[in-house]
Design a protein around this motif. Structure first.
Motif, PDB file in Angstrom:
ATOM      1  N   TRP A  14      -1.244  18.547  -7.884  1.00  0.00           N
ATOM      2  CA  TRP A  14      -0.572  17.683  -6.666  1.00  0.00           C
ATOM      3  C   TRP A  14       0.644  16.843  -7.410  1.00  0.00           C
ATOM      4  CZ3 TRP A  14       0.217  18.054  -1.958  1.00  0.00           C
ATOM      5  CH2 TRP A  14       0.545  16.968  -1.224  1.00  0.00           C
ATOM      6  N   TYR A  31      -6.492  11.842   0.516  1.00  0.00           N
ATOM      7  CA  TYR A  31      -6.409  11.460  -0.767  1.00  0.00           C
ATOM      8  C   TYR A  31      -7.862  11.483  -1.180  1.00  0.00           C
ATOM      9  CZ  TYR A  31      -1.449  10.542  -0.557  1.00  0.00           C
ATOM     10  OH  TYR A  31      -0.234  10.391  -0.634  1.00  0.00           O
ATOM     11  N   VAL A  52      -5.999  15.678  -3.862  1.00  0.00           N
ATOM     12  CA  VAL A  52      -5.546  15.518  -2.356  1.00  0.00           C
ATOM     13  C   VAL A  52      -6.116  16.975  -1.833  1.00  0.00           C
ATOM     14  CG1 VAL A  52      -3.355  15.845  -1.192  1.00  0.00           C
ATOM     15  CG2 VAL A  52      -3.602  14.335  -3.202  1.00  0.00           C
ATOM     16  N   ILE A  77      -2.511  15.359   4.710  1.00  0.00           N
ATOM     17  CA  ILE A  77      -3.132  15.373   3.453  1.00  0.00           C
ATOM     18  C   ILE A  77      -4.056  14.149   3.679  1.00  0.00           C
ATOM     19  CG2 ILE A  77      -1.191  16.265   2.168  1.00  0.00           C
ATOM     20  CD1 ILE A  77      -0.639  13.451   1.532  1.00  0.00           C
ATOM     21  N   GLU A 110      -5.297  16.238  -9.372  1.00  0.00           N
ATOM     22  CA  GLU A 110      -4.270  15.427  -9.502  1.00  0.00           C
ATOM     23  C   GLU A 110      -3.388  16.126 -10.266  1.00  0.00           C
ATOM     24  OE1 GLU A 110      -3.639  10.931 -11.576  1.00  0.00           O
ATOM     25  OE2 GLU A 110      -5.155  12.002 -12.192  1.00  0.00           O
TER      26      GLU A 110
END
Length: 103
Positions: free
Chosen positions: A72, A47, A53, A45, A69
């Motif tokens: 995720w 950020y 993500v 992953i 966001e």
């Protein structure tokens, strides 16, 4: 009026996804679970800005999924709640977590 509100919410989410996939992520730092080796197949992953993500397979860098966001957060909370736990399988010694069947 509910239809107009629902439609505008859908439009907003579509714009957010379009912007997320238009984002240049060529320089992001990919991370994987601690203790995994460089040559082991794993999920990685990265950020992204705004709490988003990106996720990819360590063996297929060309396919990258991107999550807002909110998406995720929903995934992580679901995983913590056991939504994705696996049934034990004979081939792995039955070591995966067992979950109750949900109605």
């Amino acid at each position: 009026m509910a239809d107009a509100t629902g439609s505008s919410e859908k439009d907003r989410k579509e714009r957010e996804k379009d912007e997320l996939y238009a984002l240049d992520i060529s320089g992001v730092e990919w991370q994987s679970a601690p203790g995994t080796s460089e040559h082991e197949e794993r999920v990685e992953i990265a950020y992204l800005p705004g709490g988003a993500v990106a996720m990819r397979s360590s063996i297929d860098h060309g396919t990258v999924l991107r999550y807002t966001e909110a998406e995720w957060r929903a995934f992580v909370l679901g995983a913590r709640d056991g939504e994705f736990d696996l049934e034990p399988a004979p081939h792995n010694g039955g070591t995966a977590a067992v979950t109750e069947q949900r109605p």
